[in-house]
Design a protein around this motif. Structure first.
Motif, PDB file in Angstrom:
ATOM      1  N   SER A 161       0.816  -1.210   0.000  1.00  0.00           N
ATOM      2  CA  SER A 161       0.000   0.000   0.000  1.00  0.00           C
ATOM      3  C   SER A 161       0.853   1.264   0.000  1.00  0.00           C
ATOM      4  CB  SER A 161      -0.899   0.004   1.237  1.00  0.00           C
ATOM      5  OG  SER A 161      -1.572   1.236   1.352  1.00  0.00           O
ATOM      6  N   ALA A 162       0.383   2.273  -0.710  1.00  0.00           N
ATOM      7  CA  ALA A 162       1.036   3.584  -0.730  1.00  0.00           C
ATOM      8  C   ALA A 162       0.616   4.427   0.470  1.00  0.00           C
ATOM      9  CB  ALA A 162       0.707   4.321  -2.032  1.00  0.00           C
ATOM     10  N   LEU A 163      -0.170   3.859   1.366  1.00  0.00           N
ATOM     11  CA  LEU A 163      -0.615   4.577   2.553  1.00  0.00           C
ATOM     12  C   LEU A 163       0.566   4.953   3.448  1.00  0.00           C
ATOM     13  CD1 LEU A 163      -3.019   5.573   4.250  1.00  0.00           C
ATOM     14  CD2 LEU A 163      -3.085   3.308   5.300  1.00  0.00           C
ATOM     15  N   PHE A 164       1.585   4.094   3.477  1.00  0.00           N
ATOM     16  CA  PHE A 164       2.714   4.303   4.375  1.00  0.00           C
ATOM     17  C   PHE A 164       3.729   5.301   3.820  1.00  0.00           C
ATOM     18  CE2 PHE A 164       0.905   0.172   5.275  1.00  0.00           C
ATOM     19  CZ  PHE A 164       0.664   0.304   6.629  1.00  0.00           C
ATOM     20  N   ARG A 165       4.573   5.819   4.692  1.00  0.00           N
ATOM     21  CA  ARG A 165       5.555   6.850   4.330  1.00  0.00           C
ATOM     22  C   ARG A 165       6.494   6.376   3.230  1.00  0.00           C
ATOM     23  NH1 ARG A 165      10.688   8.882   6.416  1.00  0.00           N
ATOM     24  NH2 ARG A 165      10.741  11.109   5.943  1.00  0.00           N
ATOM     25  N   ARG A 166       6.973   5.134   3.329  1.00  0.00           N
ATOM     26  CA  ARG A 166       7.821   4.570   2.291  1.00  0.00           C
ATOM     27  C   ARG A 166       7.810   3.062   2.388  1.00  0.00           C
ATOM     28  NH1 ARG A 166      14.298   4.841   3.400  1.00  0.00           N
ATOM     29  NH2 ARG A 166      14.278   3.592   5.275  1.00  0.00           N
ATOM     30  N   ARG A 167       8.255   2.431   1.308  1.00  0.00           N
ATOM     31  CA  ARG A 167       8.417   0.980   1.251  1.00  0.00           C
ATOM     32  C   ARG A 167       9.794   0.694   0.663  1.00  0.00           C
ATOM     33  NH1 ARG A 167       3.949  -2.560   2.780  1.00  0.00           N
ATOM     34  NH2 ARG A 167       2.353  -1.076   3.339  1.00  0.00           N
ATOM     35  N   GLU A 168      10.403  -0.386   1.145  1.00  0.00           N
ATOM     36  CA  GLU A 168      11.678  -0.850   0.599  1.00  0.00           C
ATOM     37  C   GLU A 168      11.512  -2.279   0.121  1.00  0.00           C
ATOM     38  OE1 GLU A 168      15.299  -0.592   2.807  1.00  0.00           O
ATOM     39  OE2 GLU A 168      14.855   1.416   3.536  1.00  0.00           O
ATOM     40  N   SER A 169      12.312  -2.644  -0.867  1.00  0.00           N
ATOM     41  CA  SER A 169      12.341  -4.009  -1.354  1.00  0.00           C
ATOM     42  C   SER A 169      13.678  -4.244  -2.032  1.00  0.00           C
ATOM     43  CB  SER A 169      11.185  -4.254  -2.335  1.00  0.00           C
ATOM     44  OG  SER A 169      11.117  -5.631  -2.677  1.00  0.00           O
ATOM     45  N   GLY A 170      13.944  -5.488  -2.373  1.00  0.00           N
ATOM     46  CA  GLY A 170      15.189  -5.816  -3.037  1.00  0.00           C
ATOM     47  C   GLY A 170      15.057  -7.084  -3.853  1.00  0.00           C
TER      48      GLY A 170
END
Length: 175
Positions: A104-113
């Motif tokens: 979700s884009a609700l949160f401040r940021r997301r990380e992945s790899g």
């Protein structure tokens, strides 16, 4: 150029690392654009180490919009430096993660790899590689904004880094 032996997801359990659960307020008219956000970045956090031989790992972060209806996606790709033309070139389709949902884009940021296992070059040669990460924010199937970043250094201590301080713009794979 066929470089890949197999691709390994950057840990679905660790797919999304949240940096705070606070949602963003609505898009501010005076705030930075997505491309200018310090929360939008990509780095190489694994490059042919003892624990991860013949592997390039790419880690990325993207800012949320604060909108519950939006979902965020990342696509990890590897490019190689073609010495004969002094240009960066895409590798074959095997070094492309395809778009991966990061939530979700609700949160401040997301990380992945995403980690890519690379077939070692022939003796006496090296591969000079970099990562490209494409970012999309979607409502349903409609892309409402997008961005792209190539890997760069300066993100020490990223999740899954080997060694823990790894953050680079490029990766050299040797036989």
């Amino acid at each position: 150029m066929h470089l890949l032996r197999h691709a390994v997801a950057g840990g679905l359990a660790a797919l999304v690392a949240l940096s705070g659960a606070a949602a963003l307020a609505g898009a501010a008219t005076t705030g930075p654009t997505v491309d200018q956000s310090p929360l939008l970045w990509a780095t190489i956090n694994i490059c042919d180490t003892a624990k991860h031989p013949d592997t390039i790992g790419i880690r990325a972060s993207m800012p949320g919009s604060g909108k519950k209806a939006e979902k965020m996606y990342m696509r990890f790709q590897v490019q190689y430096f073609r010495a004969s033309t002094q240009t960066w070139a895409p590798t074959d389709a095997t070094v492309d993660s395809g778009f991966q949902s990061v939530g979700s884009a609700l949160f401040r940021r997301r990380e992945s790899g995403w980690n890519f296992s690379i077939t070692p070059p022939p003796a006496g040669q090296t591969y000079r590689l970099r990562g490209i990460v494409s970012f999309e924010w979607r409502i349903g199937k409609k892309v409402v904004r997008k961005a792209q970043k190539r890997t760069h250094s300066g993100h020490k201590g990223t999740f899954g880094a080997d060694p823990k301080t790894a953050s680079a713009a490029e990766c050299i794979i040797k036989p």
